[in-house]
Design an enzyme around this catalytic site. Structure first.
Site, PDB file in Angstrom:
ATOM      1  N   HIS A  80     -42.091  90.195  -8.799  1.00  0.00           N
ATOM      2  CA  HIS A  80     -42.623  88.757  -9.442  1.00  0.00           C
ATOM      3  C   HIS A  80     -43.096  88.142  -7.502  1.00  0.00           C
ATOM      4  O   HIS A  80     -44.222  87.956  -7.573  1.00  0.00           O
ATOM      5  CB  HIS A  80     -41.527  87.388  -9.413  1.00  0.00           C
ATOM      6  CG  HIS A  80     -41.188  87.519 -11.060  1.00  0.00           C
ATOM      7  ND1 HIS A  80     -39.395  87.382 -11.292  1.00  0.00           N
ATOM      8  CD2 HIS A  80     -41.789  87.587 -11.523  1.00  0.00           C
ATOM      9  CE1 HIS A  80     -39.373  87.076 -11.925  1.00  0.00           C
ATOM     10  NE2 HIS A  80     -40.645  87.671 -12.927  1.00  0.00           N
ATOM     11  N   CYS A 103     -38.741  94.768 -29.781  1.00  0.00           N
ATOM     12  CA  CYS A 103     -39.832  94.305 -28.305  1.00  0.00           C
ATOM     13  C   CYS A 103     -39.336  95.405 -26.954  1.00  0.00           C
ATOM     14  O   CYS A 103     -38.419  95.196 -26.585  1.00  0.00           O
ATOM     15  CB  CYS A 103     -40.114  93.037 -27.601  1.00  0.00           C
ATOM     16  SG  CYS A 103     -41.242  92.793 -26.563  1.00  0.00           S
ATOM     17  N   HIS A 134     -38.278  93.859 -24.208  1.00  0.00           N
ATOM     18  CA  HIS A 134     -36.919  92.931 -24.206  1.00  0.00           C
ATOM     19  C   HIS A 134     -36.174  93.396 -25.282  1.00  0.00           C
ATOM     20  O   HIS A 134     -35.349  92.668 -26.480  1.00  0.00           O
ATOM     21  CB  HIS A 134     -37.390  91.355 -24.705  1.00  0.00           C
ATOM     22  CG  HIS A 134     -38.317  90.623 -23.540  1.00  0.00           C
ATOM     23  ND1 HIS A 134     -39.882  90.778 -23.865  1.00  0.00           N
ATOM     24  CD2 HIS A 134     -37.683  90.167 -22.444  1.00  0.00           C
ATOM     25  CE1 HIS A 134     -39.764  89.880 -22.548  1.00  0.00           C
ATOM     26  NE2 HIS A 134     -39.128  89.904 -22.094  1.00  0.00           N
ATOM     27  N   LYS A 178     -37.935  99.243 -16.231  1.00  0.00           N
ATOM     28  CA  LYS A 178     -38.889  97.809 -15.562  1.00  0.00           C
ATOM     29  C   LYS A 178     -37.763  96.792 -14.908  1.00  0.00           C
ATOM     30  O   LYS A 178     -36.696  96.920 -15.692  1.00  0.00           O
ATOM     31  CB  LYS A 178     -39.255  96.996 -16.383  1.00  0.00           C
ATOM     32  CG  LYS A 178     -39.934  96.095 -16.505  1.00  0.00           C
ATOM     33  CD  LYS A 178     -40.964  95.079 -17.348  1.00  0.00           C
ATOM     34  CE  LYS A 178     -41.608  93.636 -16.718  1.00  0.00           C
ATOM     35  NZ  LYS A 178     -42.061  93.299 -17.690  1.00  0.00           N
ATOM     36  N   LYS A 181     -35.666  90.219 -15.168  1.00  0.00           N
ATOM     37  CA  LYS A 181     -33.819  89.184 -15.561  1.00  0.00           C
ATOM     38  C   LYS A 181     -33.449  90.118 -16.764  1.00  0.00           C
ATOM     39  O   LYS A 181     -31.946  90.468 -16.524  1.00  0.00           O
ATOM     40  CB  LYS A 181     -34.689  88.311 -15.612  1.00  0.00           C
ATOM     41  CG  LYS A 181     -34.542  88.133 -14.454  1.00  0.00           C
ATOM     42  CD  LYS A 181     -35.419  86.761 -14.461  1.00  0.00           C
ATOM     43  CE  LYS A 181     -36.776  86.240 -15.257  1.00  0.00           C
ATOM     44  NZ  LYS A 181     -37.773  85.299 -15.063  1.00  0.00           N
TER      45      LYS A 181
HETATM   46  N1  MSP Z   1     -44.832  82.912 -17.344  1.00  0.00           N
HETATM   47  C1  MSP Z   1     -45.422  84.054 -17.650  1.00  0.00           C
HETATM   48  C2  MSP Z   1     -47.054  83.667 -16.494  1.00  0.00           C
HETATM   49  C3  MSP Z   1     -47.604  82.670 -17.041  1.00  0.00           C
HETATM   50  S1  MSP Z   1     -49.834  82.599 -16.047  1.00  0.00           S
HETATM   51  C4  MSP Z   1     -50.606  81.548 -16.600  1.00  0.00           C
HETATM   52  C5  MSP Z   1     -44.739  85.422 -16.666  1.00  0.00           C
HETATM   53  N2  MSP Z   1     -44.288  84.561 -16.299  1.00  0.00           N
HETATM   54  S2  MSP Z   1     -43.276  86.190 -15.260  1.00  0.00           S
HETATM   55  O1  MSP Z   1     -42.066  85.161 -14.935  1.00  0.00           O
HETATM   56  O2  MSP Z   1     -42.558  86.945 -17.288  1.00  0.00           O
HETATM   57  O3  MSP Z   1     -43.674  86.981 -14.824  1.00  0.00           O
HETATM   58  C6  MSP Z   1     -44.030  86.187 -13.797  1.00  0.00           C
HETATM   59  C7  MSP Z   1     -45.048  87.972 -13.491  1.00  0.00           C
HETATM   60  O4  MSP Z   1     -44.289  89.155 -12.974  1.00  0.00           O
HETATM   61  C8  MSP Z   1     -45.432  88.649 -14.774  1.00  0.00           C
HETATM   62  O5  MSP Z   1     -47.368  88.679 -13.970  1.00  0.00           O
HETATM   63  C9  MSP Z   1     -45.040  90.143 -14.451  1.00  0.00           C
HETATM   64  O6  MSP Z   1     -45.615  90.824 -14.898  1.00  0.00           O
HETATM   65  C10 MSP Z   1     -44.857  89.738 -13.433  1.00  0.00           C
HETATM   66  N3  MSP Z   1     -44.040  91.293 -12.970  1.00  0.00           N
HETATM   67  C11 MSP Z   1     -42.211  90.322 -13.525  1.00  0.00           C
HETATM   68  N4  MSP Z   1     -41.652  91.432 -14.176  1.00  0.00           N
HETATM   69  C12 MSP Z   1     -42.333  93.131 -12.914  1.00  0.00           C
HETATM   70  C13 MSP Z   1     -41.552  93.553 -12.056  1.00  0.00           C
HETATM   71  N5  MSP Z   1     -40.665  94.318 -12.900  1.00  0.00           N
HETATM   72  N6  MSP Z   1     -42.727  94.527 -11.296  1.00  0.00           N
HETATM   73  C14 MSP Z   1     -43.603  94.248 -11.574  1.00  0.00           C
HETATM   74  N7  MSP Z   1     -44.396  92.410 -11.527  1.00  0.00           N
HETATM   75  C15 MSP Z   1     -43.811  92.616 -13.164  1.00  0.00           C
HETATM   76  O7  MSP Z   1     -45.625  85.917 -17.779  1.00  0.00           O
END
Ligand code: MSP
Length: 495
Positions: A22, A144, A147, A291, A294
Site C-alpha cells: 500500500h 479466489c 484470497h 503477493k 494481509k
Molecule cells: N479498497 C479498495 C480500493 C478502492 S479505490 C476506489 C482496495 N483496497 S486494498 O487495501 O485492498 O488495496 C489498495 C491498493 O493496494 C490496491 O491498489 C492494491 O493493488 C494495492 N496493493 C495491495 N497489495 C499489494 C502488493 N502486495 N503490492 C502492490 N500493491 C498492492 O483494493
C-alpha cells in the site's frame, strides 16, 4: 491562475493497517504531487479509507468491537502511518462520512433516474477478500487466487445493477481518443481487449449487508465497496468540482484496473461527470514469489522498515527495484545494496569531492566554463511528466556518475600547485562540480526532500522556494565557499 494537479491513491480497506504494498502507491502519489508543487501547480493529493465493506464488519466482530468504533480506530492508525511516513496528502476521506454518503446518494439517484441502474436478481459467487462477484473462470479449485484462505460465498438475492453494457462503444471510442489513459501501455491493452469481448452489467447493491450507504430509491439495500468507493475521488472536490474534476492521475494496483478503467468512466458519464485523465497501474510486491497481503500473512510493515532503515531507502528501492506495472520480489539485501551504491556512494562521492577541493580554493567565477549536462535535465523532466519515476531517478544517478567521471578524467589532485594553470583549472572543475551537483540534488528533491535540501544548504546554494523548479534548475551559483566536511549525508550500511 496556477494550473491544477489532482492525484489520488486507492482508498485502503480499513480492516487492517497498510503494508509496504500500500505504501508503494502512496509514495508514488506523494512524489508526483511534490514534483508538481515545485512547478507551482495547485495540488490536491487525496487518500483515505474504504470502510463500507463486509470485511471491515467481520474484523470488528472478531475484535468484539462496534463497527464504527473499530472504523474510527483504524482510520486514526492509517492517518498516523501516512503522517509518520511524510505522505503529504491534502485530503483524507472516510467513506462513512456524511459528505461522501450525500454525494453517493446523489449520483445513484441520477443514474437510477436515467435508467442506468435497475433492479434484478443476483445468483452467483462472491469473494469477501475482493468484495466482488466472481465467475467460475476467475476461480482456481473454487477459491479466489488472491484470497485462497477465504471461502467463496454463494449468493442469491435481489440486487440493483448498473447498465455497463450500454457503454461499450463509448468506452472503446474514449480509449481510442486517449491513448495514454492507462500507463503502462500493456496494461491498457489488457482492458481494451476485455471491453472488446463484451461487457456485462454489474451489481451495485447488497441486500444482506447492512453496513453501507442505503440506496435513495430502496432503503432495504445498501450500495457498497465498488460503486461507493470509486466516488470517493469526487467527494474530495465537491466544494470546487469545476476546478478539480476530472482527476489527473489515479495511482492504482493491477487488481483494481477493471474497476477504474472500465466501470469508473461509465459510472461517471452516467452521472454527468468526465472520465479521469490517467491511471497509473502498479504491479504486486511479492515475498518469495507470493503477493504481499494481509490475508496471506506475509506483510512487511512500512513503519517498521522506516524505523529500522529510512524512508529514503525504502522509496529508492521501491521506485528503482520495481518498474511501474511489473511484479517483483521484495529483497531486503538488494535494498541495502542499492542504497549503498546510489545514495551512500555515488552522491556522497560528489559532495565529498567538492568539499575536499573547496578547501584548496574558493572564489568567483571568472571564466566561461559552464558545462551542464542539459540533456539529462530535459530527460529527467520528461520522465517526471510522464510519471516514470524509475527512469527519472536513473537519469539523476547517471548524471551523478558522469560528474564523478568528469572529475576523475580531470584529475584535479594532479594539477601542480600555485601556478596560473592550477588556479584556473581547479576553479573550472569546482564550478562545474558545484553547478551540476546543485542540479542533481534538485532533481532528487521530490524523492528525498529533507536530505537534498540539507545538501543544497551545505554547498551554499539553498533551493529557492520563490522560484519554480525549472527556474531553480537553470540557475548556476556564481560564487562558492569553503564547505565544512560534516557528517556523510547517508551513512553506509554494513561494510
Ligand atoms: N479498497 C479498495 C480500493 C478502492 S479505490 C476506489 C482496495 N483496497 S486494498 O487495501 O485492498 O488495496 C489498495 C491498493 O493496494 C490496491 O491498489 C492494491 O493493488 C494495492 N496493493 C495491495 N497489495 C499489494 C502488493 N502486495 N503490492 C502492490 N500493491 C498492492 O483494493
Amino acid at each position: 491562475m496556477a494550473d491544477k494537479f489532482y492525484i489520488t491513491t486507492p482508498i485502503y480497506y480499513s480492516n487492517d493497517v497498510p503494508h509496504v504494498g500500500h505504501a508503494y502507491s502512496s509514495f508514488i502519489a506523494d512524489t508526483l504531487a511534490y514534483y508538481k508543487r515545485l512547478e507551482w501547480f495547485d495540488v490536491k493529493f487525496s487518500t483515505g479509507v474504504d470502510e463500507n465493506s463486509q470485511k471491515v464488519v467481520e474484523k470488528a466482530q472478531e475484535n468484539w468491537m462496534d463497527v464504527m468504533q473499530y472504523a474510527d480506530m483504524m482510520a486514526t492508525k492509517h492517518r498516523e502511518l501516512w503522517d509518520n511516513s511524510w505522505i503529504r496528502y491534502t485530503d483524507f476521506v472516510r467513506t462513512t462520512e456524511p459528505r461522501h454518503r450525500e454525494l453517493v446518494q446523489k449520483v445513484l439517484q441520477k443514474s437510477f433516474d436515467n435508467g442506468d441502474i435497475y433492479e434484478g436478481v443476483y445468483n452467483g459467487m462472491y469473494c469477501v477478500g475482493c468484495e466482488w462477484f466472481k465467475k467460475e473462470s476467475d476461480l482456481i479449485n473454487w477459491r479466489c487466487p488472491d484470497h485462497p484462505n477465504k471461502e467463496i460465498q454463494h449468493l442469491a438475492e435481489k440486487n440493483y445493477f448498473f447498465r455497463l453494457s450500454k457503454y461499450q462503444d463509448r468506452l472503446l471510442e474514449f480509449y481510442a481518443n486517449n491513448p495514454d489513459f492507462v500507463k503502462p501501455r500493456y496494461k491498457f491493452n489488457e482492458i481494451i481487449e476485455f471491453v472488446k469481448w463484451g461487457l456485462e452489467d454489474f451489481s451495485v447493491s447488497r441486500e444482506t449487508n447492512k453496513f453501507g450507504i442505503p440506496l435513495p430509491f430502496d432503503a432495504d439495500q445498501v450500495t457498497y465497496v465498488w460503486y461507493d468507493a470509486l466516488f470517493n475521488y469526487v467527494t474530495y472536490c465537491q466544494e470546487d468540482e469545476s476546478k478539480w474534476w476530472p482527476a489527473d492521475v489515479h495511482v492504482i494496483g493491477k487488481d483494481i484496473i477493471r474497476f477504474h478503467g472500465i466501470y469508473w468512466p461509465a459510472m461517471l458519464w452516467s452521472a454527468w461527470y468526465e472520465a479521469p485523465h490517467n491511471l497509473l497501474v502498479t504491479g504486486y510486491l511479492t515475498l518469495d514469489g507470493q503477493k504481499i497481503s494481509k490475508s496471506i500473512g506475509n506483510v512487511i510493515s512500512p513503519a517498521e522498515y522506516i524505523e529500522e532503515y529510512s524512508r529514503d531507502m525504502l522509496l529508492l528501492y521501491l521506485f528503482m527495484g520495481f518498474p511501474i506495472g511489473e511484479d517483483g520480489d521484495f529483497d531486503r539485501a538488494q535494498a541495502i545494496l542499492m542504497y549503498n551504491a546510489k545514495l551512500s556512494n555515488n552522491l556522497w562521492n560528489l559532495l565529498n569531492r567538492f568539499i575536499a577541493l573547496s578547501l584548496k580554493l574558493w572564489g568567483t567565477i571568472t571564466w566561461d566554463v559552464w558545462k551542464v549536462w542539459n540533456e539529462k535535465i530535459e530527460l529527467y523532466q520528461s520522465c517526471m511528466n510522464d510519471y516514470n519515476l524509475r527512469s527519472a531517478l536513473e537519469t539523476a544517478f547517471e548524471y551523478a556518475s558522469e560528474i564523478n567521471k568528469y572529475v576523475d578524467d580531470n584529475t584535479p589532485w594532479k594539477i601542480s600547485i600555485d601556478t596560473e594553470e592550477w588556479t584556473k583549472n581547479l576553479n573550472d572543475i569546482l564550478f562545474i562540480l558545484i553547478s551540476n551537483l546543485r542540479k542533481i540534488a534538485i532533481m532528487l528533491l521530490p524523492f528525498f526532500d529533507v536530505k537534498m535540501r540539507e545538501l543544497l544548504s551545505r554547498i551554499g546554494t539553498p533551493y529557492d522556494d520563490t522560484l519554480t523548479l525549472t527556474e531553480n534548475l537553470s540557475i548556476d551559483p556564481s560564487v562558492f565557499h569553503v564547505v565544512e566536511k560534516g557528517e556523510p549525508l547517508y551513512m553506509r550500511i554494513g561494510k
